[in-house]
Design a protein around this motif. Structure first.
Motif, mmCIF file in Angstrom:
data_model
loop_
_atom_site.group_PDB
_atom_site.id
_atom_site.type_symbol
_atom_site.label_atom_id
_atom_site.label_comp_id
_atom_site.label_asym_id
_atom_site.label_seq_id
_atom_site.Cartn_x
_atom_site.Cartn_y
_atom_site.Cartn_z
ATOM 1 N N GLU A 151 25.870 68.768 -78.036
ATOM 2 C CA GLU A 151 26.086 67.332 -77.788
ATOM 3 C C GLU A 151 24.779 66.587 -77.615
ATOM 4 O OE1 GLU A 151 28.876 67.253 -74.534
ATOM 5 O OE2 GLU A 151 30.575 67.683 -75.867
ATOM 6 N N LYS A 152 23.723 67.307 -77.201
ATOM 7 C CA LYS A 152 22.415 66.673 -77.058
ATOM 8 C C LYS A 152 21.598 66.725 -78.347
ATOM 9 C CE LYS A 152 21.280 67.050 -72.188
ATOM 10 N NZ LYS A 152 21.171 65.602 -72.002
ATOM 11 N N GLY A 153 22.152 67.332 -79.380
ATOM 12 C CA GLY A 153 21.427 67.393 -80.648
ATOM 13 C C GLY A 153 20.403 68.507 -80.749
ATOM 14 N N PHE A 154 20.508 69.514 -79.887
ATOM 15 C CA PHE A 154 19.638 70.683 -80.009
ATOM 16 C C PHE A 154 20.161 71.579 -81.140
ATOM 17 C CE2 PHE A 154 17.153 71.294 -75.856
ATOM 18 C CZ PHE A 154 17.321 69.981 -75.437
ATOM 19 N N ALA A 155 19.265 72.206 -81.869
ATOM 20 C CA ALA A 155 19.684 73.144 -82.919
ATOM 21 C C ALA A 155 19.735 74.557 -82.341
ATOM 22 C CB ALA A 155 18.716 73.092 -84.095
ATOM 23 N N TYR A 156 20.774 75.286 -82.686
ATOM 24 C CA TYR A 156 20.912 76.689 -82.251
ATOM 25 C C TYR A 156 20.075 77.551 -83.185
ATOM 26 C CZ TYR A 156 23.445 81.085 -81.169
ATOM 27 O OH TYR A 156 23.799 82.365 -80.812
ATOM 28 N N LEU A 157 19.025 78.125 -82.641
ATOM 29 C CA LEU A 157 18.094 78.911 -83.451
ATOM 30 C C LEU A 157 18.323 80.410 -83.189
ATOM 31 C CD1 LEU A 157 15.471 78.478 -85.304
ATOM 32 C CD2 LEU A 157 14.200 79.120 -83.249
ATOM 33 N N HIS A 158 18.462 81.159 -84.276
ATOM 34 C CA HIS A 158 18.648 82.606 -84.139
ATOM 35 C C HIS A 158 17.309 83.315 -84.246
ATOM 36 C CE1 HIS A 158 22.663 81.175 -85.390
ATOM 37 N NE2 HIS A 158 23.019 81.990 -84.419
ATOM 38 N N THR A 159 16.890 83.881 -83.133
ATOM 39 C CA THR A 159 15.594 84.563 -83.110
ATOM 40 C C THR A 159 15.829 86.063 -83.255
ATOM 41 O OG1 THR A 159 15.754 84.476 -80.703
ATOM 42 C CG2 THR A 159 14.447 82.772 -81.764
ATOM 43 N N PRO A 160 14.828 86.793 -83.754
ATOM 44 C CA PRO A 160 15.063 88.209 -84.069
ATOM 45 C C PRO A 160 15.217 89.081 -82.833
ATOM 46 C CG PRO A 160 12.758 87.662 -84.351
ATOM 47 C CD PRO A 160 13.453 86.368 -84.057
ATOM 48 N N ALA A 219 9.224 72.273 -84.904
ATOM 49 C CA ALA A 219 9.663 71.838 -86.235
ATOM 50 C C ALA A 219 10.941 71.010 -86.117
ATOM 51 C CB ALA A 219 9.929 73.054 -87.130
ATOM 52 N N LEU A 220 11.907 71.534 -85.353
ATOM 53 C CA LEU A 220 13.196 70.852 -85.217
ATOM 54 C C LEU A 220 13.240 69.937 -83.987
ATOM 55 C CD1 LEU A 220 15.330 73.994 -86.069
ATOM 56 C CD2 LEU A 220 14.954 72.024 -87.561
ATOM 57 N N GLY A 221 12.237 70.029 -83.157
ATOM 58 C CA GLY A 221 12.162 69.149 -81.979
ATOM 59 C C GLY A 221 12.756 69.768 -80.733
ATOM 60 N N GLU A 222 14.067 70.055 -80.780
ATOM 61 C CA GLU A 222 14.730 70.658 -79.621
ATOM 62 C C GLU A 222 15.645 71.776 -80.122
ATOM 63 O OE1 GLU A 222 15.209 66.800 -76.681
ATOM 64 O OE2 GLU A 222 16.589 66.990 -78.361
ATOM 65 N N ILE A 223 15.423 72.957 -79.632
ATOM 66 C CA ILE A 223 16.263 74.095 -80.051
ATOM 67 C C ILE A 223 16.747 74.856 -78.816
ATOM 68 C CG2 ILE A 223 14.999 74.386 -82.234
ATOM 69 C CD1 ILE A 223 14.606 77.068 -79.621
ATOM 70 N N TYR A 224 17.724 75.711 -79.024
ATOM 71 C CA TYR A 224 18.068 76.683 -77.981
ATOM 72 C C TYR A 224 18.436 77.991 -78.663
ATOM 73 C CZ TYR A 224 23.068 75.904 -79.000
ATOM 74 O OH TYR A 224 24.297 75.826 -79.615
ATOM 75 N N MET A 246 20.497 85.837 -72.733
ATOM 76 C CA MET A 246 19.643 84.765 -72.221
ATOM 77 C C MET A 246 19.795 83.531 -73.110
ATOM 78 S SD MET A 246 15.792 84.879 -70.732
ATOM 79 C CE MET A 246 14.999 85.793 -71.990
ATOM 80 N N ILE A 247 19.728 82.377 -72.466
ATOM 81 C CA ILE A 247 19.732 81.093 -73.163
ATOM 82 C C ILE A 247 18.330 80.534 -73.004
ATOM 83 C CG2 ILE A 247 20.686 78.755 -73.213
ATOM 84 C CD1 ILE A 247 22.605 81.437 -71.408
ATOM 85 N N GLU A 248 17.678 80.235 -74.115
ATOM 86 C CA GLU A 248 16.309 79.726 -74.037
ATOM 87 C C GLU A 248 16.153 78.431 -74.827
ATOM 88 O OE1 GLU A 248 13.125 82.970 -73.425
ATOM 89 O OE2 GLU A 248 14.429 83.801 -74.965
ATOM 90 N N PRO A 249 16.279 77.286 -74.145
ATOM 91 C CA PRO A 249 15.961 76.030 -74.817
ATOM 92 C C PRO A 249 14.442 75.855 -74.889
ATOM 93 C CG PRO A 249 16.728 75.615 -72.587
ATOM 94 C CD PRO A 249 16.774 77.091 -72.778
ATOM 95 N N GLU A 250 13.992 75.219 -75.932
ATOM 96 C CA GLU A 250 12.560 74.941 -76.106
ATOM 97 C C GLU A 250 12.437 73.559 -76.724
ATOM 98 O OE1 GLU A 250 10.319 77.354 -75.094
ATOM 99 O OE2 GLU A 250 8.678 75.961 -75.489
ATOM 100 N N MET A 251 11.636 72.690 -76.100
ATOM 101 C CA MET A 251 11.629 71.293 -76.499
ATOM 102 C C MET A 251 10.222 70.754 -76.715
ATOM 103 S SD MET A 251 13.954 72.281 -74.128
ATOM 104 C CE MET A 251 13.127 71.899 -72.634
ATOM 105 N N ALA A 252 10.001 70.189 -77.900
ATOM 106 C CA ALA A 252 8.746 69.492 -78.168
ATOM 107 C C ALA A 252 8.717 68.196 -77.367
ATOM 108 C CB ALA A 252 8.628 69.190 -79.650
ATOM 109 N N PHE A 253 7.531 67.792 -76.956
ATOM 110 C CA PHE A 253 7.293 66.517 -76.260
ATOM 111 C C PHE A 253 7.912 66.466 -74.855
ATOM 112 C CE2 PHE A 253 7.862 65.768 -80.887
ATOM 113 C CZ PHE A 253 6.514 65.664 -81.205
ATOM 114 N N TYR A 254 8.251 67.622 -74.271
ATOM 115 C CA TYR A 254 8.720 67.659 -72.876
ATOM 116 C C TYR A 254 7.570 68.162 -72.007
ATOM 117 C CZ TYR A 254 13.849 67.413 -73.677
ATOM 118 O OH TYR A 254 15.136 67.047 -73.985
#
Ligand code: 4AD
Ligand code: MG
Length: 463
Positions: A151-160, A219-224, A246-254
């Protein structure tokens, strides 16, 4: 006829008077030669549905296999119940027995099993009321997490999951290899020849998706991320698993304040979602295990988290006069007893501690001007201690490289990570929420082994 789930029946008074079919597992059967009552549970909710067998229509022979644990399907009329403890019941017309459960060996007889006993029976414990409730809450929380970020527009990123780098730098990784352990290929120097290994280099199961998460955020701005992580620490505590989510959000410009605001909003959202959507499961758990559970959840929702620095926190601990098992002074890593003292005794509110000594935190955290501390933040909760760990990240190439060299982290593993600071580097932040610690908090359970279906801990990988 199509099966209707019991949760729906119990929530739909308009179904009374109609023909319904239910399928599930028998919890109990009791009665006499005129009438028999079966409590049926199908996993859709903590409540059972009562099935009434009129013994003019059914024979003892037909019903004798309906013992605790057997699976059956029943069709009949849904009627209002005269009896105590339920609003409606089914008057059975047809009965199908799918699978019997020999009472001589089925381990889950009526009630009163301890959580310890059930851990040994983790393959069957989802069939108990307690674990049904916990697993439904866990599932709802997982959904809430996606809902919040989507709902906040974060992209769900699949990390290895298989990786060549140790994000937390703790060296507590499970190695992944296809080399024959009994006959390892060696180099001329007598070292293991990893060029012969599956990936041509040493690899391990990830301890965190953060480093790749940062590539996504820049790249995407806000991911989790939301996935399993692995730690080969030998810590046998009620709060550590070898495999956890684990849930790991990562945000550019924060910056770190934006990061703390997000963390607080996020955990509150999840707790609110569980209270709104899993009420009967949480009430069940509260009634049986922890009478203060709902009050504690509401309390966290209704209070701002206290924010202070590690240095201020340590001062409080040093001056409080309490004798801790692990002595505390500036520079020591806080133990759960210290964290819980701050939260439960001193502030009586969730606490966010910031600006920890750099020696006890990971290499990627933003270095403060004092040269001693980094922009770390840990969120500390009642009964749990640390539930979230995060930081603002070091965005400066030279400072990050200097820290990597200082800690002797092999550069060949890190070149791609450093590139984020070489090309279009931005201030950015993120954190990791231990999913099982959140489930522990929301369910009021006290052992992390009881909030994941099949726990992995030192010396335990059964099921
Ligand atoms: O504090 P940690 O180690 O932080 C990280 O992994 C960062 N990379 C997170 C980030 O900034 N993206 O772990 C984060 C959280 C902890 O606060 C705790 O809730 C949980 O993960 N955790 C564990 N949960 C269960 N068993 C374990 N062994 C855990 N280790 C950490
Ligand atoms: Mg931590």
């Amino acid at each position: 006829m199509k099966r209707i789930k019991i949760a729906r029946i119990l929530a739909s008074p308009e179904l009374i008077g109609s023909e319904v079919c239910v399928k599930g597992w028998v919890r109990t059967r009791r009665g006499n030669k005129f009438v028999q009552f079966v409590a049926l549970n199908d996993g859709s909710c903590v409540g059972n549905l009562q099935i009434v067998f009129d013994m003019n229509k059914f024979s003892d022979e037909q019903l004798k296999e309906i013992t605790t644990g057997a699976s059956i399907g029943v069709c009949g009329k849904l009627v209002e119940s005269m009896g105590k403890g339920q609003t409606c019941e089914i008057q059975a017309e047809t009965l199908e027995i799918y699978g019997t459960a020999d009472p001589a060996t089925y381990p889950l007889q009526k009630k009163g099993h301890t959580l310890e006993f059930l851990r040994e029976k983790a393959h069957l414990r989802p069939r108990t009321n307690t674990f049904g409730a916990i697993l439904r809450v866990r599932s709802a929380l997982a959904f809430a997490i996606h809902k919040f970020f989507q709902e906040k527009g974060f992209a769900y990123l699949h990390t290895p999951l298989i990786t060549g780098s140790d994000c937390e730098g703790a060296g507590a990784m499970f190695q992944v290899t296809t080399l024959p352990l009994a006959k390892l290929p060696l180099t001329e120097n007598g070292e293991v020849d990893y060029s012969k290994d599956f990936f041509g280099k040493p690899t391990a199961l990830t301890v965190s998706g953060q480093l790749e998460g940062e590539l996504g955020a820049t790249a995407l701005g806000e991911i989790y991320t939301f996935g399993p992580t692995f730690r080969a620490e030998n810590s046998n505590t009620p709060r550590h698993l070898s495999e956890f989510w684990m849930i790991e959000p990562e945000m550019a410009f924060y910056d770190i304040t934006d990061n703390m605001d997000l963390a607080e909003e996020f955990v509150k959202y999840c707790i609110r979602y569980a209270l709104d959507n899993c009420r009967s499961d949480i009430e069940f758990l509260s009634e049986h295990f922890d009478k203060e559970l709902i009050g504690r959840l509401e309390f966290v929702l209704n209070n701002d988290f206290v924010r202070l620095t590690y240095t201020e926190g340590v001062k409080i601990l040093e001056e409080c006069g309490k004798k801790f098992e692990f002595p505390v002074h500036w520079g020591t890593d806080l133990q759960s007893e210290h964290e819980r003292y701050l939260v439960e005794q001193h502030f009586r509110k969730p606490v966010i501690l910031t600006d920890y000594p750099k020696e006890i935190k990971a290499f990627y955290m933003k270095q403060n001007a004092d040269g001693k501390t980094v922009r770390a933040m840990d969120v500390l909760f009642p009964n749990i201690g640390e539930i979230i760990g995060g930081s603002e990240r070091e965005a400066d190439y030279d400072k990050l490289l200097a820290r990597i060299e200082e800690l002797n982290i092999p550069m060949k593993d890190m070149w791609w990570y450093l590139d984020t600071r070489r090309y279009g580097s931005v201030p950015h932040s993120g954190f990791g929420l231990g999913f099982e610690r959140l489930v522990l908090f929301v369910t009021g359970m006290t052992n992390i082994r009881d909030v994941i279906p099949f726990p992995r801990t030192p010396n335990n990988a059964e099921f």
